[in-house]
Write a protein that holds these residues in place. Structure first.
Motif, PDB file in Angstrom:
ATOM      1  N   ALA A   5       0.829  -1.203   0.000  1.00 38.75           N
ATOM      2  CA  ALA A   5       0.000   0.000   0.000  1.00 38.75           C
ATOM      3  C   ALA A   5       0.862   1.252   0.000  1.00 38.75           C
ATOM      4  O   ALA A   5       0.579   2.216  -0.710  1.00 38.75           O
ATOM      5  N   ARG A   6       1.923   1.247   0.797  1.00 41.13           N
ATOM      6  CA  ARG A   6       2.820   2.410   0.803  1.00 41.13           C
ATOM      7  C   ARG A   6       3.491   2.588  -0.552  1.00 41.13           C
ATOM      8  O   ARG A   6       3.758   3.703  -0.991  1.00 41.13           O
ATOM      9  N   HIS A   7       3.782   1.471  -1.203  1.00 46.10           N
ATOM     10  CA  HIS A   7       4.382   1.549  -2.525  1.00 46.10           C
ATOM     11  C   HIS A   7       3.422   2.212  -3.500  1.00 46.10           C
ATOM     12  O   HIS A   7       3.831   3.031  -4.323  1.00 46.10           O
ATOM     13  N   ARG A   8       2.120   1.862  -3.408  1.00 47.71           N
ATOM     14  CA  ARG A   8       1.143   2.489  -4.288  1.00 47.71           C
ATOM     15  C   ARG A   8       1.045   3.988  -4.028  1.00 47.71           C
ATOM     16  O   ARG A   8       0.900   4.786  -4.946  1.00 47.71           O
ATOM     17  N   LEU A   9       1.122   4.386  -2.761  1.00 50.59           N
ATOM     18  CA  LEU A   9       1.104   5.806  -2.449  1.00 50.59           C
ATOM     19  C   LEU A   9       2.328   6.511  -3.022  1.00 50.59           C
ATOM     20  O   LEU A   9       2.241   7.621  -3.542  1.00 50.59           O
ATOM     21  N   ALA A  10       3.476   5.851  -2.921  1.00 54.84           N
ATOM     22  CA  ALA A  10       4.708   6.455  -3.422  1.00 54.84           C
ATOM     23  C   ALA A  10       4.681   6.608  -4.942  1.00 54.84           C
ATOM     24  O   ALA A  10       5.349   7.485  -5.497  1.00 54.84           O
ATOM     25  N   MET A  11       3.910   5.771  -5.641  1.00 50.65           N
ATOM     26  CA  MET A  11       3.842   5.840  -7.087  1.00 50.65           C
ATOM     27  C   MET A  11       2.988   6.997  -7.579  1.00 50.65           C
ATOM     28  O   MET A  11       3.049   7.379  -8.744  1.00 50.65           O
ATOM     29  N   ALA A 297      -7.367   9.123  -4.432  1.00 53.50           N
ATOM     30  CA  ALA A 297      -6.751   7.930  -5.020  1.00 53.50           C
ATOM     31  C   ALA A 297      -5.791   7.269  -4.032  1.00 53.50           C
ATOM     32  O   ALA A 297      -5.770   6.038  -3.897  1.00 53.50           O
ATOM     33  N   GLY A 298      -5.007   8.090  -3.321  1.00 50.08           N
ATOM     34  CA  GLY A 298      -4.090   7.537  -2.337  1.00 50.08           C
ATOM     35  C   GLY A 298      -4.809   6.844  -1.196  1.00 50.08           C
ATOM     36  O   GLY A 298      -4.372   5.786  -0.725  1.00 50.08           O
ATOM     37  N   TRP A 299      -5.923   7.420  -0.753  1.00 45.15           N
ATOM     38  CA  TRP A 299      -6.698   6.818   0.324  1.00 45.15           C
ATOM     39  C   TRP A 299      -7.328   5.498  -0.117  1.00 45.15           C
ATOM     40  O   TRP A 299      -7.301   4.502   0.617  1.00 45.15           O
ATOM     41  N   ILE A 300      -7.874   5.450  -1.314  1.00 48.94           N
ATOM     42  CA  ILE A 300      -8.499   4.216  -1.808  1.00 48.94           C
ATOM     43  C   ILE A 300      -7.455   3.109  -1.939  1.00 48.94           C
ATOM     44  O   ILE A 300      -7.666   1.970  -1.528  1.00 48.94           O
ATOM     45  N   ALA A 301      -6.306   3.442  -2.523  1.00 48.03           N
ATOM     46  CA  ALA A 301      -5.287   2.418  -2.772  1.00 48.03           C
ATOM     47  C   ALA A 301      -4.522   2.033  -1.515  1.00 48.03           C
ATOM     48  O   ALA A 301      -4.072   0.885  -1.401  1.00 48.03           O
ATOM     49  N   ALA A 303      -5.359   2.866   2.140  1.00 46.95           N
ATOM     50  CA  ALA A 303      -6.003   3.312   3.378  1.00 46.95           C
ATOM     51  C   ALA A 303      -5.282   2.780   4.608  1.00 46.95           C
ATOM     52  O   ALA A 303      -5.115   3.478   5.606  1.00 46.95           O
ATOM     53  N   GLN A 304      -4.831   1.535   4.543  1.00 51.87           N
ATOM     54  CA  GLN A 304      -4.177   0.934   5.713  1.00 51.87           C
ATOM     55  C   GLN A 304      -2.769   1.492   5.946  1.00 51.87           C
ATOM     56  O   GLN A 304      -2.229   1.358   7.032  1.00 51.87           O
ATOM     57  N   ALA A 305      -2.174   2.093   4.915  1.00 50.07           N
ATOM     58  CA  ALA A 305      -0.894   2.765   5.113  1.00 50.07           C
ATOM     59  C   ALA A 305      -1.097   4.133   5.764  1.00 50.07           C
ATOM     60  O   ALA A 305      -0.266   4.583   6.542  1.00 50.07           O
ATOM     61  N   VAL A 306      -2.201   4.792   5.419  1.00 51.18           N
ATOM     62  CA  VAL A 306      -2.490   6.108   5.994  1.00 51.18           C
ATOM     63  C   VAL A 306      -3.047   5.976   7.406  1.00 51.18           C
ATOM     64  O   VAL A 306      -2.672   6.720   8.316  1.00 51.18           O
ATOM     65  N   LYS A 307      -3.928   4.984   7.596  1.00 49.36           N
ATOM     66  CA  LYS A 307      -4.641   4.846   8.865  1.00 49.36           C
ATOM     67  C   LYS A 307      -4.733   3.364   9.223  1.00 49.36           C
ATOM     68  O   LYS A 307      -5.790   2.734   9.086  1.00 49.36           O
ATOM     69  N   PRO A 308      -3.646   2.760   9.697  1.00 47.74           N
ATOM     70  CA  PRO A 308      -3.642   1.326  10.004  1.00 47.74           C
ATOM     71  C   PRO A 308      -4.715   0.958  11.032  1.00 47.74           C
ATOM     72  O   PRO A 308      -4.897   1.643  12.028  1.00 47.74           O
ATOM     73  N   GLY A 309      -5.419  -0.139  10.732  1.00 47.95           N
ATOM     74  CA  GLY A 309      -6.459  -0.596  11.639  1.00 47.95           C
ATOM     75  C   GLY A 309      -7.832  -0.062  11.331  1.00 47.95           C
ATOM     76  O   GLY A 309      -8.828  -0.532  11.905  1.00 47.95           O
ATOM     77  N   ALA A 310      -7.938   0.924  10.424  1.00 43.91           N
ATOM     78  CA  ALA A 310      -9.248   1.454  10.050  1.00 43.91           C
ATOM     79  C   ALA A 310     -10.052   0.377   9.326  1.00 43.91           C
ATOM     80  O   ALA A 310      -9.499  -0.565   8.745  1.00 43.91           O
ATOM     81  N   HIS A 311     -11.370   0.517   9.344  1.00 46.35           N
ATOM     82  CA  HIS A 311     -12.232  -0.476   8.692  1.00 46.35           C
ATOM     83  C   HIS A 311     -12.160  -0.401   7.168  1.00 46.35           C
ATOM     84  O   HIS A 311     -12.602  -1.317   6.490  1.00 46.35           O
ATOM     85  N   MET A 312     -11.632   0.700   6.643  1.00 44.44           N
ATOM     86  CA  MET A 312     -11.478   0.853   5.198  1.00 44.44           C
ATOM     87  C   MET A 312     -10.304   0.008   4.710  1.00 44.44           C
ATOM     88  O   MET A 312      -9.160   0.216   5.125  1.00 44.44           O
ATOM     89  N   PRO A 313     -10.535  -0.974   3.823  1.00 50.34           N
ATOM     90  CA  PRO A 313      -9.418  -1.771   3.302  1.00 50.34           C
ATOM     91  C   PRO A 313      -8.641  -1.011   2.238  1.00 50.34           C
ATOM     92  O   PRO A 313      -9.129  -0.029   1.677  1.00 50.34           O
ATOM     93  N   SER A 314      -7.433  -1.450   1.956  1.00 53.74           N
ATOM     94  CA  SER A 314      -6.637  -0.879   0.869  1.00 53.74           C
ATOM     95  C   SER A 314      -6.963  -1.617  -0.430  1.00 53.74           C
ATOM     96  O   SER A 314      -6.779  -2.825  -0.516  1.00 53.74           O
ATOM     97  N   PHE A 315      -7.450  -0.877  -1.425  1.00 49.66           N
ATOM     98  CA  PHE A 315      -7.756  -1.469  -2.732  1.00 49.66           C
ATOM     99  C   PHE A 315      -6.503  -1.391  -3.605  1.00 49.66           C
ATOM    100  O   PHE A 315      -6.458  -0.702  -4.613  1.00 49.66           O
ATOM    101  N   GLU A 316      -5.474  -2.145  -3.205  1.00 49.26           N
ATOM    102  CA  GLU A 316      -4.184  -2.034  -3.872  1.00 49.26           C
ATOM    103  C   GLU A 316      -4.129  -2.788  -5.193  1.00 49.26           C
ATOM    104  O   GLU A 316      -3.195  -2.608  -5.973  1.00 49.26           O
ATOM    105  N   ARG A 317      -5.117  -3.634  -5.454  1.00 50.10           N
ATOM    106  CA  ARG A 317      -5.094  -4.405  -6.711  1.00 50.10           C
ATOM    107  C   ARG A 317      -5.942  -3.761  -7.811  1.00 50.10           C
ATOM    108  O   ARG A 317      -6.027  -4.293  -8.912  1.00 50.10           O
TER     109      ARG A 317
END
Length: 334
Positions: A5-11, A297-301, A303-317
């Motif tokens: 997820a962090r990689h997606r944010l960095a991209m 876009a960063g939050w969707i891809a 979310a767990q990198a920005v806010k670990p443990g939140a109910h929002m999953p990371s849509f990294e795929r």
């Protein structure tokens, strides 16, 4: 998963995520309402009293180091142990009781009613549409008209939280199964940051909200706009984003009025914030990110990198084209 997820944010392009750390100031020393002014005055009084006590103790310490004939025991007990505390504490009690009595009465009469439900880790806000009587649901942003009292009914959906907007004064716990009332009163326009003030789990520190104080005319126009259903997709990009929203089953957790009704997950989109007018909000993820297409876009891809443990999953795929279209569509919902 968090590493990807962090990689997606960095991209993502740097300009799209610029300013993500910007926050409004949050201080009890800059009151923006009559109740907050009273609380600030009492705060300064306690600061000043504490300073006087500190200087007095330091003076006594300095005198004791000089030596000489010590004062009598009876004088220390009668003066320092009885007379001084009684005089100082009585004065503070009388003044604070008088000023506290001038705080706004916690009553729902003749006030605008707003319902706020605290959740891990965001705020659900509900207004009543004066035209239709239906609820207007949004998240993490509370609008109030200047010069008018607003009665906030506070509850919690999971654990104990605490609603606190320092610039407007007052702090109230939000407790599951109970509604507590708090009155907010802003005397000038502005945007004020609030915070959950009761530890509530892993992302307690990232559970902020913003109170927007505006004129009655601006508030009425905003409320009327919030009552309308979502704006239709205006071009091919936002139409693709709308399709991606449904294809990714985002409507399982989020509702968009005029879009999610009649879909496979209709009626289930209550786990996450209502997104009908998400593009009009100033921040995402309860104050964690400023609201623009790149941050969406960063939050969707990630979310767990920005806010670990939140109910929002990371849509990294999700593929890049669909991610960009989905972010553009959500930004379009103003």
């Amino acid at each position: 998963m968090r590493r990807r997820a962090r990689h997606r944010l960095a991209m993502l392009p740097a300009p799209l995520l610029s300013g993500c750390g910007a926050q409004l100031s949050q201080s009890v020393l800059h009151p923006a309402g009559p109740d907050a002014a009273i609380i600030t005055q009492l705060t300064w009084l306690l600061f000043g009293g504490g300073l006087i006590v500190f200087l007095g103790v330091m003076l006594l310490l300095a005198l004791s180091l000089r030596g000489g004939r010590p004062a009598g025991t009876l004088l220390w007990i009668a003066g320092g142990g009885i007379a001084l505390p009684v005089a100082v504490l009585s004065a503070l009690l009388l003044f604070s009781t008088w000023r506290s009595g001038q705080l706004s009465t916690r009553t729902s009469q003749d006030a605008l009613h707003v319902s706020v439900t605290a959740r891990m880790w965001w705020w659900e806000v509900r207004y009543r549409d004066p035209a239709s009587g239906r609820d207007i649901v949004l998240a993490n942003e509370l609008h109030v008209p200047v010069g008018r009292k607003v009665y906030v009914g506070l509850s919690a959906a999971d654990v104990i939280h605490s609603f606190w907007v320092p610039a407007l004064g007052g702090k109230m716990d939000a407790i599951p199964g109970r509604v507590n009332g708090l009155v907010l009163h802003a005397d000038r326009p502005g945007i004020h940051r609030g915070q959950c003030a009761e530890y509530c789990g892993e992302q307690h520190a990232k559970m902020a909200l913003h109170v927007v104080a505006e004129s009655q005319q601006e508030f009425d126009a905003w409320l009327a706009a919030q009552a309308r259903p979502a704006a239709p997709a205006g071009n091919a990009l936002t139409e693709r984003g709308r399709a991606a929203f449904l294809a990714q089953r985002c409507n399982a957790c989020h509702a968009i009025r005029g879009v999610t009704e009649g879909t496979d997950n209709a009626g289930e989109g209550t786990l996450g914030p209502d997104l009908t007018h998400v593009g009009s909000r100033r921040y995402l993820a309860a104050g964690a990110l400023p609201n623009h297409a790149g941050a969406l876009a960063g939050w969707i891809a990630g979310a767990q990198a920005v806010k670990p443990g939140a109910h929002m999953p990371s849509f990294e795929r999700i593929d890049g084209a669909s991610l960009s279209a989905l972010a553009a569509y959500l930004e379009h919902l103003k």
